[in-house]
Design a protein around this motif. Sequence first.
Motif, mmCIF file in Angstrom:
data_model
loop_
_atom_site.group_PDB
_atom_site.id
_atom_site.type_symbol
_atom_site.label_atom_id
_atom_site.label_comp_id
_atom_site.label_asym_id
_atom_site.label_seq_id
_atom_site.Cartn_x
_atom_site.Cartn_y
_atom_site.Cartn_z
ATOM 1 N N ALA A 74 -8.432 5.807 -6.209
ATOM 2 C CA ALA A 74 -6.126 5.606 -6.317
ATOM 3 C C ALA A 74 -6.139 4.973 -4.981
ATOM 4 C CB ALA A 74 -5.705 6.563 -7.147
ATOM 5 N N GLN A 75 -6.525 5.562 -3.916
ATOM 6 C CA GLN A 75 -5.820 5.005 -2.507
ATOM 7 C C GLN A 75 -6.435 4.003 -2.330
ATOM 8 O OE1 GLN A 75 -7.724 7.477 0.085
ATOM 9 N NE2 GLN A 75 -6.182 8.750 -0.087
ATOM 10 N N ALA A 76 -7.819 2.875 -3.115
ATOM 11 C CA ALA A 76 -8.541 1.341 -2.539
ATOM 12 C C ALA A 76 -7.357 0.492 -3.244
ATOM 13 C CB ALA A 76 -9.714 1.316 -3.231
ATOM 14 N N ASP A 77 -6.900 1.183 -4.624
ATOM 15 C CA ASP A 77 -5.853 0.287 -6.073
ATOM 16 C C ASP A 77 -4.645 0.170 -5.439
ATOM 17 O OD1 ASP A 77 -7.153 -0.585 -8.071
ATOM 18 O OD2 ASP A 77 -7.469 1.737 -9.187
ATOM 19 N N SER A 78 -3.822 1.339 -4.854
ATOM 20 C CA SER A 78 -2.809 1.136 -3.806
ATOM 21 C C SER A 78 -3.054 0.163 -2.924
ATOM 22 C CB SER A 78 -2.787 3.098 -3.189
ATOM 23 O OG SER A 78 -1.372 2.616 -2.583
ATOM 24 N N LEU A 79 -3.492 0.429 -1.898
ATOM 25 C CA LEU A 79 -3.643 -0.292 -0.222
ATOM 26 C C LEU A 79 -3.831 -1.953 -1.128
ATOM 27 C CD1 LEU A 79 -6.221 1.821 1.996
ATOM 28 C CD2 LEU A 79 -3.610 0.927 2.322
ATOM 29 N N ALA A 80 -4.219 -2.497 -2.058
ATOM 30 C CA ALA A 80 -4.831 -3.264 -2.898
ATOM 31 C C ALA A 80 -3.324 -4.151 -3.268
ATOM 32 C CB ALA A 80 -6.281 -3.731 -3.713
ATOM 33 N N ALA A 81 -2.940 -3.209 -3.660
ATOM 34 C CA ALA A 81 -2.050 -4.314 -3.785
ATOM 35 C C ALA A 81 -0.864 -4.639 -3.124
ATOM 36 C CB ALA A 81 -0.336 -3.056 -4.933
ATOM 37 N N SER A 82 -0.777 -4.184 -1.373
ATOM 38 C CA SER A 82 -0.561 -5.037 -0.320
ATOM 39 C C SER A 82 -1.128 -6.007 0.528
ATOM 40 C CB SER A 82 0.194 -3.828 0.664
ATOM 41 O OG SER A 82 -1.188 -3.332 0.870
ATOM 42 N N LEU A 83 -2.469 -6.260 -0.358
ATOM 43 C CA LEU A 83 -3.601 -7.231 0.532
ATOM 44 C C LEU A 83 -3.355 -8.499 0.165
ATOM 45 C CD1 LEU A 83 -5.837 -4.160 1.276
ATOM 46 C CD2 LEU A 83 -3.882 -5.396 2.694
ATOM 47 N N ASP A 84 -4.106 -9.539 1.103
ATOM 48 C CA ASP A 84 -4.050 -10.930 0.665
ATOM 49 C C ASP A 84 -4.578 -11.085 -0.377
ATOM 50 O OD1 ASP A 84 -7.055 -12.114 2.222
ATOM 51 O OD2 ASP A 84 -5.697 -10.208 3.258
ATOM 52 N N PRO A 85 -4.856 -11.499 -1.082
ATOM 53 C CA PRO A 85 -5.973 -11.925 -2.648
ATOM 54 C C PRO A 85 -7.232 -11.428 -1.714
ATOM 55 C CG PRO A 85 -4.865 -13.955 -3.014
ATOM 56 C CD PRO A 85 -4.656 -13.296 -1.032
ATOM 57 N N GLY A 86 -8.203 -11.813 -0.796
ATOM 58 C CA GLY A 86 -9.360 -11.752 -0.268
ATOM 59 C C GLY A 86 -10.046 -10.339 -0.680
ATOM 60 N N SER A 87 -9.264 -9.652 0.581
ATOM 61 C CA SER A 87 -9.345 -8.334 0.755
ATOM 62 C C SER A 87 -8.438 -6.972 -0.195
ATOM 63 C CB SER A 87 -8.005 -7.874 1.790
ATOM 64 O OG SER A 87 -8.138 -8.667 2.934
ATOM 65 N N ALA A 88 -7.339 -7.711 -1.365
ATOM 66 C CA ALA A 88 -7.515 -7.471 -2.436
ATOM 67 C C ALA A 88 -8.604 -6.802 -3.633
ATOM 68 C CB ALA A 88 -6.318 -7.516 -3.390
ATOM 69 N N ALA A 89 -9.224 -7.805 -3.487
ATOM 70 C CA ALA A 89 -10.631 -8.831 -3.935
ATOM 71 C C ALA A 89 -11.470 -7.189 -4.533
ATOM 72 C CB ALA A 89 -11.442 -9.583 -4.500
ATOM 73 N N GLU A 90 -11.166 -7.274 -2.914
ATOM 74 C CA GLU A 90 -12.591 -6.245 -1.613
ATOM 75 C C GLU A 90 -12.383 -4.271 -2.378
ATOM 76 O OE1 GLU A 90 -15.998 -5.174 -0.576
ATOM 77 O OE2 GLU A 90 -15.561 -7.600 0.477
ATOM 78 N N LEU A 91 -10.920 -4.346 -2.274
ATOM 79 C CA LEU A 91 -10.465 -3.492 -2.146
ATOM 80 C C LEU A 91 -10.435 -2.731 -3.731
ATOM 81 C CD1 LEU A 91 -9.468 -1.054 -0.156
ATOM 82 C CD2 LEU A 91 -9.762 -3.021 0.908
ATOM 83 N N SER A 117 -7.550 18.813 -4.798
ATOM 84 C CA SER A 117 -8.497 18.286 -3.609
ATOM 85 C C SER A 117 -7.236 17.146 -2.906
ATOM 86 C CB SER A 117 -9.498 18.124 -3.618
ATOM 87 O OG SER A 117 -10.238 18.780 -3.759
ATOM 88 N N ALA A 118 -6.014 16.634 -3.967
ATOM 89 C CA ALA A 118 -5.372 15.468 -3.411
ATOM 90 C C ALA A 118 -4.430 15.302 -2.874
ATOM 91 C CB ALA A 118 -4.683 14.726 -5.371
ATOM 92 N N ALA A 119 -4.634 15.946 -1.854
ATOM 93 C CA ALA A 119 -4.344 15.878 0.006
ATOM 94 C C ALA A 119 -3.561 14.799 0.152
ATOM 95 C CB ALA A 119 -4.181 17.356 0.222
ATOM 96 N N PRO A 120 -2.249 14.232 0.688
ATOM 97 C CA PRO A 120 -2.179 13.229 1.626
ATOM 98 C C PRO A 120 -3.337 12.680 2.346
ATOM 99 C CG PRO A 120 -0.249 14.411 1.316
ATOM 100 C CD PRO A 120 -1.306 15.302 0.963
ATOM 101 N N GLN A 121 -3.198 11.296 2.311
ATOM 102 C CA GLN A 121 -4.210 11.384 2.896
ATOM 103 C C GLN A 121 -3.706 10.926 4.656
ATOM 104 O OE1 GLN A 121 -8.585 10.311 2.478
ATOM 105 N NE2 GLN A 121 -8.278 10.721 4.519
ATOM 106 N N THR A 122 -4.398 11.501 6.048
ATOM 107 C CA THR A 122 -4.152 11.353 6.918
ATOM 108 C C THR A 122 -5.072 10.737 8.283
ATOM 109 O OG1 THR A 122 -5.611 13.451 7.675
ATOM 110 C CG2 THR A 122 -3.305 13.517 6.858
ATOM 111 N N GLN A 123 -5.937 10.027 7.763
ATOM 112 C CA GLN A 123 -7.121 8.955 8.610
ATOM 113 C C GLN A 123 -7.302 7.379 7.778
ATOM 114 O OE1 GLN A 123 -11.124 10.141 8.691
ATOM 115 N NE2 GLN A 123 -11.043 11.463 6.877
ATOM 116 N N SER A 124 -7.236 6.747 8.400
ATOM 117 C CA SER A 124 -7.501 5.392 7.068
ATOM 118 C C SER A 124 -8.511 5.189 6.587
ATOM 119 C CB SER A 124 -8.193 4.620 8.872
ATOM 120 O OG SER A 124 -9.069 4.297 9.406
#
Length: 332
Positions: A74-91, A117-124
């Motif tokens: 879920a975090q990868a999907d969320s991060l992908a929405a704010s990235l450039d196309p190449g990085s978004a595809a990786e996520l 276990s779905a606690a907020p992520q505090t690390q990168s």
Amino acid sequence: MEKPPNVPQRPGTRPSRAAAVAGFLRRTLALGLLACVIASLGLTAGSGAEPERPRSFSEQALNEAFATSRVLAAQADSLAASLDPGSAAELQSAANILNQQALLLTSPGGTAAAQKSAAPQTQSYPRALLESARKNLAAAGRADYGTARLLASTGTGQLLLAERAARALGEPLGQLQDSGWTPVLEDSDLTKCSSGDRAVLRDRPGAAESLQAAVNAEYGAAYGYEVAQAQAGSGFTVLGQPPAERRKAHLEAGREAVRLLPDLCLPEVTPLPAWSLDPEFLADPVSSLRELEETMPHLYADLAGSSDGAVRSWAIDRLVATSLLLYSTSEI
């Protein structure tokens, strides 16, 4: 002495369900490692209808791995929405892989574990993937045989995803450790080998065969590189390394495997220095060496899922090392 197997060796025929899944997984990075797990274990999603009862360590580890994979996807999907196309595809690729992992890891109670276990992520994000990988690899040392293989393969896949996510996000992870991913657990209840009994331990009938297969594969690979150099010289590379370096690495791994044979009541005997090679290998040894290298992770997943103690710990280290070598820079 029995004649060693030909080199290179390709995986045997898989059941139809496993073959179908493996065909899909080869298009991804981490799930290529999990294909062998699906083939041998035939895992299916749990129904969640099982009555509440105390959970074994293996069940708890599966539940935690399932929950973490869902959260990381879920975090990868969320991060992908704010990235450039190449990085978004990786996520997005990472999210798909992690969701597939979660399907393999599902066990009764897994959904509830995910919600807790779905606690907020505090690390990168790359660090979160790395931490999940470390936990799964460590848990593989204590889990039962089938679960150990699944957790080791899952953890290895997440290490690869962590490296790729770090590059996509510009957050370097630094140099990963070479070994020690799984603590060595000594079990005093295990049968010990007496001086007059060199038989395979009855409670681990597959471990001796798997370790012997690793010995043969590593020494056979070293011989394959020797033949390739004799035919084609030393000007080529395999996986970015010169043939002499790859040969040396396989010889060292073979020696390590031989030193572990007494743990399984087998004599510490180095195999014969001469090996028979397939005609296809002799016709084009340089191209065949990559295929030979691709058999190694499957071999060590087998050993991790059938052994204990120091042998299992070493097998997981080798699973990680061979997988990182093959897939760290491969295209997904």
